[in-house]
Design an enzyme around this catalytic site. Structure first.
Site, PDB file in Angstrom:
ATOM      1  N   ASP A  45      -2.214  -2.628  23.696  1.00 48.59           N
ATOM      2  CA  ASP A  45      -2.063  -3.302  22.413  1.00 48.59           C
ATOM      3  C   ASP A  45      -2.906  -4.561  22.462  1.00 48.59           C
ATOM      4  O   ASP A  45      -3.089  -5.155  23.534  1.00 48.59           O
ATOM      5  CB  ASP A  45      -0.586  -3.663  22.156  1.00 48.59           C
ATOM      6  CG  ASP A  45      -0.312  -3.935  20.686  1.00 48.59           C
ATOM      7  OD1 ASP A  45       0.287  -3.076  20.020  1.00 48.59           O
ATOM      8  OD2 ASP A  45      -0.730  -5.004  20.178  1.00 48.59           O
ATOM      9  N   GLN A  92       0.478  -0.776   4.947  1.00 47.44           N
ATOM     10  CA  GLN A  92       0.136  -1.464   3.699  1.00 47.44           C
ATOM     11  C   GLN A  92       1.082  -2.640   3.460  1.00 47.44           C
ATOM     12  O   GLN A  92       2.300  -2.482   3.572  1.00 47.44           O
ATOM     13  CB  GLN A  92       0.234  -0.473   2.538  1.00 47.44           C
ATOM     14  CG  GLN A  92      -0.622  -0.872   1.371  1.00 47.44           C
ATOM     15  CD  GLN A  92      -0.967   0.330   0.486  1.00 47.44           C
ATOM     16  OE1 GLN A  92      -0.763   1.472   0.876  1.00 47.44           O
ATOM     17  NE2 GLN A  92      -1.454   0.071  -0.691  1.00 47.44           N
ATOM     18  N   ARG A  98      -5.038  -0.048  -1.243  1.00 46.01           N
ATOM     19  CA  ARG A  98      -5.313   0.967  -0.228  1.00 46.01           C
ATOM     20  C   ARG A  98      -6.687   0.758   0.384  1.00 46.01           C
ATOM     21  O   ARG A  98      -6.895   0.988   1.562  1.00 46.01           O
ATOM     22  CB  ARG A  98      -5.244   2.356  -0.855  1.00 46.01           C
ATOM     23  CG  ARG A  98      -3.834   2.763  -1.089  1.00 46.01           C
ATOM     24  CD  ARG A  98      -3.692   4.239  -1.364  1.00 46.01           C
ATOM     25  NE  ARG A  98      -2.275   4.540  -1.201  1.00 46.01           N
ATOM     26  CZ  ARG A  98      -1.805   5.639  -0.709  1.00 46.01           C
ATOM     27  NH1 ARG A  98      -2.621   6.593  -0.326  1.00 46.01           N
ATOM     28  NH2 ARG A  98      -0.520   5.838  -0.596  1.00 46.01           N
ATOM     29  N   PRO A 131      -5.350   4.699   6.426  1.00 42.63           N
ATOM     30  CA  PRO A 131      -5.248   6.031   5.820  1.00 42.63           C
ATOM     31  C   PRO A 131      -5.855   7.068   6.773  1.00 42.63           C
ATOM     32  O   PRO A 131      -7.052   7.037   7.042  1.00 42.63           O
ATOM     33  CB  PRO A 131      -6.054   5.917   4.525  1.00 42.63           C
ATOM     34  CG  PRO A 131      -7.001   4.770   4.773  1.00 42.63           C
ATOM     35  CD  PRO A 131      -6.390   3.863   5.788  1.00 42.63           C
ATOM     36  N   VAL A 132      -5.004   7.952   7.260  1.00 45.04           N
ATOM     37  CA  VAL A 132      -5.338   8.714   8.461  1.00 45.04           C
ATOM     38  C   VAL A 132      -6.532   9.661   8.285  1.00 45.04           C
ATOM     39  O   VAL A 132      -7.324   9.835   9.213  1.00 45.04           O
ATOM     40  CB  VAL A 132      -4.079   9.430   9.007  1.00 45.04           C
ATOM     41  CG1 VAL A 132      -3.629  10.575   8.123  1.00 45.04           C
ATOM     42  CG2 VAL A 132      -4.303   9.901  10.429  1.00 45.04           C
ATOM     43  N   ASP A 133      -6.687  10.258   7.103  1.00 44.50           N
ATOM     44  CA  ASP A 133      -7.809  11.203   6.929  1.00 44.50           C
ATOM     45  C   ASP A 133      -9.151  10.472   6.942  1.00 44.50           C
ATOM     46  O   ASP A 133     -10.096  10.905   7.604  1.00 44.50           O
ATOM     47  CB  ASP A 133      -7.641  11.980   5.615  1.00 44.50           C
ATOM     48  CG  ASP A 133      -6.334  12.738   5.591  1.00 44.50           C
ATOM     49  OD1 ASP A 133      -6.198  13.696   6.372  1.00 44.50           O
ATOM     50  OD2 ASP A 133      -5.434  12.351   4.830  1.00 44.50           O
ATOM     51  N   SER A 153      -3.168  12.869  12.413  1.00 46.99           N
ATOM     52  CA  SER A 153      -1.828  13.480  12.242  1.00 46.99           C
ATOM     53  C   SER A 153      -1.696  14.094  10.846  1.00 46.99           C
ATOM     54  O   SER A 153      -0.913  15.025  10.660  1.00 46.99           O
ATOM     55  CB  SER A 153      -0.730  12.445  12.488  1.00 46.99           C
ATOM     56  OG  SER A 153      -0.847  11.385  11.565  1.00 46.99           O
ATOM     57  N   THR A 159       4.480  17.959   6.094  1.00 49.82           N
ATOM     58  CA  THR A 159       4.975  19.327   6.267  1.00 49.82           C
ATOM     59  C   THR A 159       6.377  19.303   6.870  1.00 49.82           C
ATOM     60  O   THR A 159       7.264  20.067   6.453  1.00 49.82           O
ATOM     61  CB  THR A 159       3.994  20.131   7.162  1.00 49.82           C
ATOM     62  OG1 THR A 159       2.794  20.362   6.412  1.00 49.82           O
ATOM     63  CG2 THR A 159       4.572  21.464   7.588  1.00 49.82           C
ATOM     64  N   ARG A 161       8.582  16.863   6.579  1.00 47.35           N
ATOM     65  CA  ARG A 161       9.508  16.390   5.533  1.00 47.35           C
ATOM     66  C   ARG A 161       9.818  17.510   4.546  1.00 47.35           C
ATOM     67  O   ARG A 161      10.970  17.701   4.129  1.00 47.35           O
ATOM     68  CB  ARG A 161       8.880  15.208   4.785  1.00 47.35           C
ATOM     69  CG  ARG A 161       8.839  13.946   5.590  1.00 47.35           C
ATOM     70  CD  ARG A 161       8.026  12.847   4.934  1.00 47.35           C
ATOM     71  NE  ARG A 161       8.195  11.592   5.660  1.00 47.35           N
ATOM     72  CZ  ARG A 161       7.317  10.604   5.649  1.00 47.35           C
ATOM     73  NH1 ARG A 161       6.194  10.700   4.953  1.00 47.35           N
ATOM     74  NH2 ARG A 161       7.550   9.500   6.329  1.00 47.35           N
ATOM     75  N   ARG A 163       9.658  20.788   5.029  1.00 42.22           N
ATOM     76  CA  ARG A 163      10.514  21.825   5.629  1.00 42.22           C
ATOM     77  C   ARG A 163      11.948  21.318   5.781  1.00 42.22           C
ATOM     78  O   ARG A 163      12.910  22.058   5.551  1.00 42.22           O
ATOM     79  CB  ARG A 163       9.954  22.245   6.983  1.00 42.22           C
ATOM     80  CG  ARG A 163       8.652  23.013   6.856  1.00 42.22           C
ATOM     81  CD  ARG A 163       8.012  23.238   8.220  1.00 42.22           C
ATOM     82  NE  ARG A 163       8.770  24.132   9.062  1.00 42.22           N
ATOM     83  CZ  ARG A 163       8.624  24.212  10.395  1.00 42.22           C
ATOM     84  NH1 ARG A 163       7.767  23.429  11.015  1.00 42.22           N
ATOM     85  NH2 ARG A 163       9.342  25.073  11.095  1.00 42.22           N
TER      86      ARG A 163
HETATM   87  P1  NAD Z   1       2.924  -2.123  13.627  1.00 42.88           P
HETATM   88  O1  NAD Z   1       2.399  -3.303  12.901  1.00 42.88           O
HETATM   89  O2  NAD Z   1       4.365  -2.071  13.990  1.00 42.88           O
HETATM   90  O3  NAD Z   1       2.086  -1.920  14.977  1.00 42.88           O
HETATM   91  C1  NAD Z   1       0.705  -1.928  15.009  1.00 42.88           C
HETATM   92  C2  NAD Z   1       0.304  -2.434  16.381  1.00 42.88           C
HETATM   93  O4  NAD Z   1      -1.125  -2.310  16.489  1.00 42.88           O
HETATM   94  C3  NAD Z   1       0.650  -3.912  16.636  1.00 42.88           C
HETATM   95  O5  NAD Z   1       1.440  -4.012  17.825  1.00 42.88           O
HETATM   96  C4  NAD Z   1      -0.715  -4.572  16.779  1.00 42.88           C
HETATM   97  O6  NAD Z   1      -0.705  -5.641  17.722  1.00 42.88           O
HETATM   98  C5  NAD Z   1      -1.566  -3.405  17.249  1.00 42.88           C
HETATM   99  N1  NAD Z   1      -3.014  -3.601  17.012  1.00 42.88           N
HETATM  100  C6  NAD Z   1      -3.628  -4.067  15.893  1.00 42.88           C
HETATM  101  N2  NAD Z   1      -4.961  -4.081  16.071  1.00 42.88           N
HETATM  102  C7  NAD Z   1      -5.190  -3.623  17.317  1.00 42.88           C
HETATM  103  C8  NAD Z   1      -6.360  -3.398  18.084  1.00 42.88           C
HETATM  104  N3  NAD Z   1      -7.562  -3.663  17.583  1.00 42.88           N
HETATM  105  N4  NAD Z   1      -6.228  -2.910  19.342  1.00 42.88           N
HETATM  106  C9  NAD Z   1      -5.006  -2.648  19.855  1.00 42.88           C
HETATM  107  N5  NAD Z   1      -3.854  -2.843  19.171  1.00 42.88           N
HETATM  108  C10 NAD Z   1      -3.958  -3.320  17.934  1.00 42.88           C
HETATM  109  O7  NAD Z   1       2.518  -0.855  12.734  1.00 42.88           O
HETATM  110  P2  NAD Z   1       3.205   0.603  12.792  1.00 42.88           P
HETATM  111  O8  NAD Z   1       4.378   0.626  11.874  1.00 42.88           O
HETATM  112  O9  NAD Z   1       3.378   1.002  14.213  1.00 42.88           O
HETATM  113  O10 NAD Z   1       2.065   1.474  12.105  1.00 42.88           O
HETATM  114  C11 NAD Z   1       0.835   1.694  12.752  1.00 42.88           C
HETATM  115  C12 NAD Z   1      -0.060   2.542  11.862  1.00 42.88           C
HETATM  116  O11 NAD Z   1       0.511   3.851  11.767  1.00 42.88           O
HETATM  117  C13 NAD Z   1      -0.177   2.030  10.421  1.00 42.88           C
HETATM  118  O12 NAD Z   1      -1.507   2.190   9.980  1.00 42.88           O
HETATM  119  C14 NAD Z   1       0.756   2.931   9.645  1.00 42.88           C
HETATM  120  O13 NAD Z   1       0.390   3.036   8.277  1.00 42.88           O
HETATM  121  C15 NAD Z   1       0.545   4.221  10.395  1.00 42.88           C
HETATM  122  N6  NAD Z   1       1.545   5.275  10.192  1.00 42.88           N
HETATM  123  C16 NAD Z   1       1.075   6.515  10.043  1.00 42.88           C
HETATM  124  C17 NAD Z   1       1.925   7.566   9.847  1.00 42.88           C
HETATM  125  C18 NAD Z   1       1.338   8.954   9.664  1.00 42.88           C
HETATM  126  O14 NAD Z   1       2.022   9.894   9.281  1.00 42.88           O
HETATM  127  N7  NAD Z   1       0.062   9.119   9.939  1.00 42.88           N
HETATM  128  C19 NAD Z   1       3.317   7.351   9.793  1.00 42.88           C
HETATM  129  C20 NAD Z   1       3.767   6.058   9.969  1.00 42.88           C
HETATM  130  C21 NAD Z   1       2.878   5.009  10.163  1.00 42.88           C
END
Ligand code: NAD
Length: 329
Positions: A45, A92, A98, A131-133, A153, A159, A161, A163
């Site tokens: 981190d 966000q 976005r 935004p993952v894509d 992911s 999917t 949710r 199901r």
């Molecule tokens: P969070 O703020 O709790 O954690 C993010 C972490 O990333 C923090 O600990 C921060 O210090 C660290 N970080 C930031 N920049 C960094 C870098 N350059 N190098 C290393 N570490 C770094 O956020 P979260 O709730 O864990 O969410 C993380 C991401 O996952 C968000 O973008 C969120 O939208 C996404 N998310 C995706 C899904 C999905 O289905 N794809 C689901 C939930 C959340």
């Protein structure tokens, strides 16, 4: 700090790297520890204390779990990782668009992806950051890794949710509901109703058999709750992390054990359904090589139109990102 036993030199190890030890990264680490799939988990981190604190807490669970070496690390510790999961970056914030979020997290991904590829050229990069894509596309462009080894992911979570909600309404085990959400992980995602089934029974028939007088209304409501789930959860608790953590473990298991599991994950689509140079989710066979292949499922006219719309939303975001300034991380 580690949870013993430390692997002896030369012993095979399944190392999984996690970049970002926030809600998603830490919950995923815990789920992975519980799964027993990894021999070694490395947490990184930008906030080193954060990673170390999570590691200490996880290590203390070791006597109750299967032996797993867990430590906070640096880039070099990702060498040899079978999979590196990217969960760094922010979600966000109120008032943030976005596009602002995309710019901010794209800068993080563009910084991290090449570092990962340099230290672990054979790894599979699995992204959860939103935004993952769009960010899967950024990771692909900046890492130089082959498209089969850069996975988002995507709609894995949507999917799940879908199901779960269908299963609840039909009073069956969610694992007995076969249904997928494809396209963008976001507002334009597409439920594939035409192929949804329970034990081969068409989903609408399953609702009718269950005594539902208006299956279409129930189905529309279930999809709306699937699509909008993140908003509802974030309103209540600020973030989502349990289901995505379980989903990420499922992807890791499919890769590490070469299970060739069909999962809706995001990857480069270039040609299928007439779509080009865009990352989005379709049912993919996931195994040791990452994306082994994408299944060409037959979509009905509305679903195909929905998928094309969804692809254009992602494509537009990719172009918008490419044309603008990228914000600092
Ligand atoms: P969070 O703020 O709790 O954690 C993010 C972490 O990333 C923090 O600990 C921060 O210090 C660290 N970080 C930031 N920049 C960094 C870098 N350059 N190098 C290393 N570490 C770094 O956020 P979260 O709730 O864990 O969410 C993380 C991401 O996952 C968000 O973008 C969120 O939208 C996404 N998310 C995706 C899904 C999905 O289905 N794809 C689901 C939930 C959340």
């Amino acid at each position: 700090m580690t949870a013993s036993p430390v692997p002896r030199p030369g012993s095979p190890t399944t190392r999984i790297g996690i970049i970002g030890s926030g809600h998603v990264g830490a919950t995923f680490a815990y789920a992975l520890l519980r799964s027993g799939v990894a021999a070694e988990i490395v947490l990184l981190d930008a906030d080193r204390d954060r990673a170390e604190g999570e590691v200490m807490d996880l290590v203390h669970a070791a006597p109750f779990e299967r032996p797993t070496r867990i430590h906070a690390g640096d880039w070099d510790d990702l060498a040899g990782a079978a999979v590196v999961v990217m969960a760094a970056g922010s979600g966000q914030r109120p008032g943030q668009t976005r596009l602002d979020l995309a710019r901010r997290n794209a800068a993080v991904v563009a910084d991290i992806a090449p570092r990962v590829a340099a230290v672990a050229p054979d790894t599979i990069l699995l992204l959860a950051t939103n935004p993952v894509d769009v960010l899967t596309h950024v990771a692909l462009a900046t890492s130089g890794l082959p498209a089969t080894r850069v996975i988002g992911s995507g709609t894995l979570l949507d999917t799940a949710r879908f199901r779960a909600l269908l299963a609840d309404a039909l009073d069956v085990d969610p694992r007995s509901v076969h249904a997928v959400v494809v396209g963008e992980h976001g507002d334009s995602e597409v439920p594939v109703w035409s192929l949804a089934n329970v034990a081969g029974m068409r989903i609408r028939d399953a609702f009718t058999a269950h005594g539902e007088p208006d299956p279409d209304a129930v189905m529309a409501d279930i999809f709306a709750r699937t699509r909008d789930a993140a908003y509802r959860i974030i309103e209540r608790k600020g973030a989502t992390y349990y289901a995505i953590a379980s989903g990420l473990v499922r992807v890791i298991e499919a890769i590490v054990r070469d299970q060739r599991t069909v999962l809706t994950v995001s990857s480069l689509v270039d040609g299928a359904y007439g779509l080009h140079d865009v990352c989005l989710s379709l049912p993919a066979v996931v195994g040791r090589n990452g994306i082994e292949r994408v299944l060409p499922i037959e979509l009905d006219g509305a679903e195909l139109a929905g998928l094309r719309r969804s692809a254009s939303v992602v494509r537009h975001a990719i172009e918008e990102l490419a044309s603008g300034e990228v914000a600092g991380p």
